[in-house]
Design a protein around this motif. Structure first.
Motif, short mmCIF file in Angstrom:
data_model
loop_
_atom_site.label_atom_id
_atom_site.label_comp_id
_atom_site.label_asym_id
_atom_site.label_seq_id
_atom_site.Cartn_x
_atom_site.Cartn_y
_atom_site.Cartn_z
N LEU A 68 66.44 -14.98 -4.70
CA LEU A 68 65.19 -15.84 -4.92
C LEU A 68 65.26 -17.03 -4.07
O LEU A 68 64.54 -17.43 -3.34
CB LEU A 68 64.65 -15.87 -6.28
CG LEU A 68 63.36 -16.58 -6.50
CD1 LEU A 68 62.28 -15.89 -6.10
CD2 LEU A 68 63.27 -16.84 -8.10
N ARG A 69 66.32 -17.67 -4.38
CA ARG A 69 66.59 -19.14 -3.84
C ARG A 69 66.44 -18.97 -2.17
O ARG A 69 65.84 -19.83 -1.43
CB ARG A 69 67.88 -19.49 -3.95
CG ARG A 69 68.29 -21.09 -3.71
CD ARG A 69 69.36 -21.71 -4.32
NE ARG A 69 70.42 -20.71 -4.47
CZ ARG A 69 70.93 -20.31 -5.61
NH1 ARG A 69 70.64 -20.63 -6.65
NH2 ARG A 69 72.04 -19.60 -5.62
N GLU A 70 67.12 -18.00 -1.62
CA GLU A 70 67.00 -17.61 -0.31
C GLU A 70 65.82 -17.47 0.27
O GLU A 70 65.18 -17.75 1.39
CB GLU A 70 68.08 -16.37 0.09
CG GLU A 70 68.12 -16.31 1.52
CD GLU A 70 69.04 -17.58 2.11
OE1 GLU A 70 68.87 -17.56 3.53
OE2 GLU A 70 69.79 -18.06 1.55
N GLU A 71 65.03 -16.38 -0.48
CA GLU A 71 63.61 -16.06 0.07
C GLU A 71 62.67 -17.31 -0.02
O GLU A 71 61.99 -17.51 0.94
CB GLU A 71 63.04 -15.08 -0.96
CG GLU A 71 63.58 -13.56 -0.81
CD GLU A 71 63.24 -13.07 0.33
OE1 GLU A 71 61.93 -13.33 0.80
OE2 GLU A 71 63.72 -12.37 1.55
N LEU A 72 62.82 -18.02 -1.02
CA LEU A 72 62.03 -19.42 -1.07
C LEU A 72 62.32 -20.40 -0.20
O LEU A 72 61.39 -21.13 0.37
CB LEU A 72 62.07 -20.10 -2.55
CG LEU A 72 61.30 -19.12 -3.70
CD1 LEU A 72 61.51 -19.74 -4.94
CD2 LEU A 72 59.98 -18.79 -3.59
N SER A 73 63.69 -20.36 0.29
CA SER A 73 64.14 -21.44 1.29
C SER A 73 63.26 -21.24 2.57
O SER A 73 63.28 -22.13 3.39
CB SER A 73 65.49 -21.43 1.48
OG SER A 73 65.75 -20.17 2.19
N TYR A 74 62.85 -20.00 2.85
CA TYR A 74 62.13 -19.70 4.16
C TYR A 74 60.66 -20.25 4.19
O TYR A 74 60.23 -20.68 5.21
CB TYR A 74 62.02 -18.30 4.48
CG TYR A 74 63.34 -17.62 4.77
CD1 TYR A 74 64.14 -18.24 5.60
CD2 TYR A 74 63.89 -16.63 3.97
CE1 TYR A 74 65.44 -17.54 6.06
CE2 TYR A 74 65.06 -15.99 4.15
CZ TYR A 74 65.80 -16.24 5.11
OH TYR A 74 67.20 -15.93 5.49
#
Length: 98
Positions: A68-74
């Motif tokens: 989720l952290r990776e997805e939100l970072s975009y």
């Protein structure tokens, strides 16, 4: 303590003056940011959110899911824009996801 004023005033302006005089802005902003994060990001992201801190103009969000952290970072810029819009002021300049 505010001086007593015999003139009638609306409650909104009185509360704003009280908050400003007692320097409560930062604490209220912190509470407002948490509420806006949870309402804007939804229950799925709320479930994975551990902590939310507002440090000056930086929002630091701790998440329990690395995916989720990776997805939100975009979409950091979009998230910042959405949160500031909901807050009604440009309070957040930077978003750190941990």
């Amino acid at each position: 303590m505010m001086a007593r004023n015999s003139e009638e005033q609306d409650i909104g302006s009185v509360l704003k003056a009280f908050v400003k005089e007692n320097k409560l802005d930062q604490g209220l902003n912190h509470v407002n940011v948490k509420e806006v994060w949870y309402s804007q990001m939804g229950p799925a992201i709320k479930k994975y959110t551990n902590t939310i801190r507002l440090k000056e103009d930086t929002l630091i969000v701790s998440l329990s899911s690395s995916v989720l952290r990776e997805e939100l970072s975009y979409g950091k810029e979009k998230i910042i824009r959405m949160l500031n819009e909901s807050l009604g002021q440009d309070l957040i300049k930077k978003l750190i996801l941990r």
